[in-house]
Design a protein around this motif. Structure first.
Motif, PDB file in Angstrom:
ATOM      1  N   ASP A 266       0.782  -1.307   0.023  1.00 33.19           N
ATOM      2  CA  ASP A 266       0.193  -0.020  -0.077  1.00 33.19           C
ATOM      3  C   ASP A 266       0.932   1.358  -0.113  1.00 33.19           C
ATOM      4  N   THR A 267       2.063   1.340   0.606  1.00 36.93           N
ATOM      5  CA  THR A 267       2.907   2.375   0.413  1.00 36.93           C
ATOM      6  C   THR A 267       2.985   2.833  -1.012  1.00 36.93           C
ATOM      7  N   VAL A 268       3.519   2.095  -2.015  1.00 38.35           N
ATOM      8  CA  VAL A 268       3.703   2.340  -3.409  1.00 38.35           C
ATOM      9  C   VAL A 268       2.257   2.624  -4.209  1.00 38.35           C
ATOM     10  N   ARG A 269       1.151   1.795  -3.679  1.00 39.83           N
ATOM     11  CA  ARG A 269      -0.070   1.850  -4.396  1.00 39.83           C
ATOM     12  C   ARG A 269      -0.802   3.438  -4.066  1.00 39.83           C
ATOM     13  N   SER A 270      -0.390   3.895  -2.675  1.00 41.50           N
ATOM     14  CA  SER A 270      -0.880   5.162  -2.639  1.00 41.50           C
ATOM     15  C   SER A 270      -0.146   6.438  -3.057  1.00 41.50           C
ATOM     16  N   ALA A 271       1.179   5.989  -2.858  1.00 42.50           N
ATOM     17  CA  ALA A 271       1.979   7.097  -3.336  1.00 42.50           C
ATOM     18  C   ALA A 271       2.314   7.460  -4.872  1.00 42.50           C
ATOM     19  N   ALA A 272       2.098   6.417  -5.730  1.00 44.17           N
ATOM     20  CA  ALA A 272       2.215   6.356  -7.083  1.00 44.17           C
ATOM     21  C   ALA A 272       1.047   7.295  -7.805  1.00 44.17           C
ATOM     22  N   PRO A 273      -0.158   6.901  -7.494  1.00 45.83           N
ATOM     23  CA  PRO A 273      -1.109   7.975  -8.117  1.00 45.83           C
ATOM     24  C   PRO A 273      -1.044   9.213  -7.480  1.00 45.83           C
ATOM     25  N   GLY A 274      -0.665   9.360  -6.207  1.00 50.28           N
ATOM     26  CA  GLY A 274      -0.628  10.461  -5.431  1.00 50.28           C
ATOM     27  C   GLY A 274       0.315  11.617  -5.857  1.00 50.28           C
ATOM     28  N   GLY A 275       1.652  11.006  -6.564  1.00 47.79           N
ATOM     29  CA  GLY A 275       2.415  11.826  -7.188  1.00 47.79           C
ATOM     30  C   GLY A 275       2.147  12.162  -8.554  1.00 47.79           C
ATOM     31  N   ILE A 276       1.403  11.417  -9.227  1.00 51.15           N
ATOM     32  CA  ILE A 276       0.733  11.748 -10.616  1.00 51.15           C
ATOM     33  C   ILE A 276      -0.272  13.003 -10.239  1.00 51.15           C
ATOM     34  N   LEU A 277      -0.817  12.720  -9.370  1.00 57.03           N
ATOM     35  CA  LEU A 277      -1.980  13.814  -9.020  1.00 57.03           C
ATOM     36  C   LEU A 277      -1.269  15.065  -8.846  1.00 57.03           C
ATOM     37  N   ALA A 278      -0.225  15.049  -7.877  1.00 59.05           N
ATOM     38  CA  ALA A 278       0.347  16.355  -7.711  1.00 59.05           C
ATOM     39  C   ALA A 278       0.988  16.812  -8.966  1.00 59.05           C
ATOM     40  N   LEU A 279       1.574  16.247  -9.750  1.00 64.70           N
ATOM     41  CA  LEU A 279       2.110  16.578 -10.944  1.00 64.70           C
ATOM     42  C   LEU A 279       1.121  17.364 -11.945  1.00 64.70           C
ATOM     43  N   ALA A 280      -0.044  16.756 -12.172  1.00 64.71           N
ATOM     44  CA  ALA A 280      -0.961  17.081 -12.978  1.00 64.71           C
ATOM     45  C   ALA A 280      -1.589  18.377 -12.354  1.00 64.71           C
ATOM     46  N   GLU A 281      -1.586  18.716 -10.977  1.00 68.87           N
ATOM     47  CA  GLU A 281      -2.168  19.912 -10.417  1.00 68.87           C
ATOM     48  C   GLU A 281      -1.105  21.050 -10.568  1.00 68.87           C
ATOM     49  N   HIS A 282       0.022  20.757 -10.790  1.00 71.81           N
ATOM     50  CA  HIS A 282       1.316  21.675 -10.918  1.00 71.81           C
ATOM     51  C   HIS A 282       1.902  21.518 -12.333  1.00 71.81           C
ATOM     52  N   PRO A 283       1.446  21.864 -13.273  1.00 76.48           N
ATOM     53  CA  PRO A 283       1.847  21.541 -14.657  1.00 76.48           C
ATOM     54  C   PRO A 283       3.178  22.003 -14.838  1.00 76.48           C
ATOM     55  N   GLU A 284       3.566  23.296 -14.198  1.00 77.63           N
ATOM     56  CA  GLU A 284       5.203  23.857 -14.448  1.00 77.63           C
ATOM     57  C   GLU A 284       6.107  22.791 -13.676  1.00 77.63           C
ATOM     58  N   GLU A 285       5.644  22.387 -12.805  1.00 77.73           N
ATOM     59  CA  GLU A 285       6.801  21.226 -12.011  1.00 77.73           C
ATOM     60  C   GLU A 285       6.806  20.064 -12.839  1.00 77.73           C
ATOM     61  N   GLN A 286       5.600  19.586 -13.354  1.00 82.04           N
ATOM     62  CA  GLN A 286       5.835  18.397 -14.271  1.00 82.04           C
ATOM     63  C   GLN A 286       6.599  18.626 -15.307  1.00 82.04           C
ATOM     64  N   ALA A 287       6.557  19.956 -15.976  1.00 88.84           N
ATOM     65  CA  ALA A 287       7.309  20.142 -17.345  1.00 88.84           C
ATOM     66  C   ALA A 287       8.838  20.009 -16.717  1.00 88.84           C
ATOM     67  N   ARG A 288       9.187  20.488 -15.620  1.00 92.27           N
ATOM     68  CA  ARG A 288      10.543  20.576 -15.100  1.00 92.27           C
ATOM     69  C   ARG A 288      11.037  19.161 -15.087  1.00 92.27           C
ATOM     70  N   LEU A 289      10.067  18.475 -14.647  1.00 90.62           N
ATOM     71  CA  LEU A 289      10.767  16.945 -14.656  1.00 90.62           C
ATOM     72  C   LEU A 289      10.724  16.192 -15.889  1.00 90.62           C
ATOM     73  N   TRP A 290       9.910  16.791 -16.820  1.00 88.96           N
ATOM     74  CA  TRP A 290       9.832  16.003 -18.163  1.00 88.96           C
ATOM     75  C   TRP A 290      10.832  16.751 -18.814  1.00 88.96           C
ATOM     76  N   ARG A 291      11.368  17.693 -18.770  1.00 86.82           N
ATOM     77  CA  ARG A 291      12.685  18.136 -19.428  1.00 86.82           C
ATOM     78  C   ARG A 291      13.982  17.802 -18.494  1.00 86.82           C
ATOM     79  N   GLY A 292      13.965  17.258 -17.586  1.00 88.33           N
ATOM     80  CA  GLY A 292      15.014  16.584 -16.917  1.00 88.33           C
ATOM     81  C   GLY A 292      15.781  17.717 -16.120  1.00 88.33           C
TER      82      GLY A 292
END
Length: 429
Positions: A266-292
């Motif tokens: 359940d640690t990863v089961r909760s954290a994995a979608p939770g992380g994607i939710l946070a990235l989707a809610e903060h597209p500028e930070e998601q872009a920083r991660l995608w750009r390396g």
């Protein structure tokens, strides 16, 4: 101020304006940041009522600890705040079940906790975990490719993250593929017991049965012994083979299997979608991660900070003490709220801003002190691999609908996360 009686030992003072953070339905709407902020500012150690809710009986109440420094203090001081006396869930277990529940390492104090931890840590060698990296990459890649095959909307939890967490864990433990559904069912029973989508098992009097009670765990424990016996005859490079060969009593091995099955999944089961939710809610930070532009390791820790897999853990005061100016009596329940500590302005500059490059990042999502999560390295590896493969699979993710969250005051779970991919893939790092 108002008063509330505590175990017949006289009144306990609590603030009339201290918001409730006990009701599991509050957390199903997301981390209650406004409530936690009020508590951190006005009543960092706040008395909370424990009324009858969702069919579960009322309890005596507890102290909610919400500031980062106080949470760390409680977690590090096992001599004052015990995991053993009343175990680690907010609700008191049935007194008849308590000796059984105390067998688990999670519900023990030093020095016995240290003995068991040393035995089990031998199974979680860095080499074994790192060798698992290639398997995790392949699994994430396969699940994501199937989910995004038509480029449309997908429920990331159902299509990817539930299977990713469960299959990784069963591979590490060495559980046959045909038995993986059992682990999912056992985990749901324990983790989702407050959620209306997982109706409770009732006893003859119509009362809900604690999912951690001996009766509810008998099937899982029988399976653990059968698997251990098989691993002794046919050892392999997996955690259950290592546990079956070490100096654990049968009851200790059963409890470790329970702990690894539930917490490890359940640690990863909760954290994995939770992380994607946070990235989707903060597209500028998601872009920083995608750009390396930020390290995946640093990004994973920040995503764990803003979406901790576990919301709270309980301790019990061994002796009369004081915390943040409040008098804590021996026997009082003391509950630390990780989600509040991770957003404490006293420990994190601008804590509600997602900053994937944040350093230092002293979050308590894996706890602290003697009970710091034994599988934290394994969880971080899985999360890093997962985000690397999401980045390779598409140009980003956007929300396609609101998430559905678990009704729980313990696990910060996401039951559904509709997303849609943005573009074919990320640019080269």
């Amino acid at each position: 101020m108002v008063t509330s009686s505590l175990r017949g030992e006289g009144p306990v003072q609590r603030r009339a304006d201290a918001p409730d953070v006990f009701d599991p339905r509050i957390h199903a709407a997301g981390i209650p940041h406004d409530r936690f902020r009020v508590l951190r500012d006005r009543a960092p150690v706040s008395w909370q009522e424990e009324p009858e809710l969702l069919g579960w009986p009322a309890g005596p109440g507890f102290w909610a600890v919400t500031r980062h420094a106080d949470v760390v203090r409680v977690l590090k001081d096992a001599g004052t705040y015990s995991s053993h006396l009343g175990a680690t869930q907010i609700r008191d277990p049935d007194p008849a079940d308590l000796p059984f529940i105390r067998r688990m390492m999670l519900n023990q104090d030093p020095p016995e906790h240290g003995r068991l931890r040393r035995l089990v840590s031998r199974a979680f060698t860095p080499g074994r975990i790192e060798r698992f990296s290639a398997t995790a990459h392949g699994r994430a890649r396969e699940l994501l490719a199937a989910a995004f095959a038509d480029g449309g909307e997908v429920d990331l939890v159902r299509a990817v993250t539930d299977d990713y967490a469960l299959l990784n864990l069963t591979d590490l433990l060495g559980i046959p593929a045909g038995d993986r559904g059992l682990l999912h069912a056992w985990t749901e029973r324990v983790i989702a017991y407050q959620d209306p989508d997982e109706p409770p098992v009732l006893d003859a009097e119509g009362r809900p049965v604690n999912p951690r009670s001996p009766a509810m765990l008998a099937e899982m424990f029988g399976y653990a012994q059968e698997l251990a016996a098989y691993k002794r005859r046919h050892p392999a490079d997996d955690v259950m083979s290592a546990l079956a060969a070490c100096e654990l009593a049968d009851a200790e091995l059963e409890m470790f299997f329970f702990l690894l099955t539930v917490a490890g999944n359940d640690t990863v089961r909760s954290a994995a979608p939770g992380g994607i939710l946070a990235l989707a809610e903060h597209p500028e930070e998601q872009a920083r991660l995608w750009r390396g532009e930020v390290s995946p390791d640093t990004a994973v820790d920040e995503l764990l900070r803003v979406h901790p897999p576990v919301l709270s853990f309980r301790r019990t005061a061994v002796r009369d003490t004081g915390l943040a100016g409040r008098r804590i009596r021996a026997g009082d329940k003391v509950v630390v709220f990780h989600a509040s500590a991770n957003h404490d302005e006293r420990a994190f500059p601008d804590p509600h801003r997602l900053d994937l490059g944040r350093t230092p990042n002293p979050h308590v999502s894996f706890g602290d002190g003697p009970h710091v999560c034994l599988g934290a390295h394994f969880a971080r590896l899985q999360l890093r691999v997962f985000h690397e493969e999401v980045r390779a699979a598409c140009g980003g993710l956007a929300l396609a609908g609101p998430p559905r969250r678990l009704v729980s005051n313990f696990v910060n779970g996401i039951k559904s996360l509709p997303v849609r991919p943005l573009g074919p893939s990320a640019p080269p790092a």
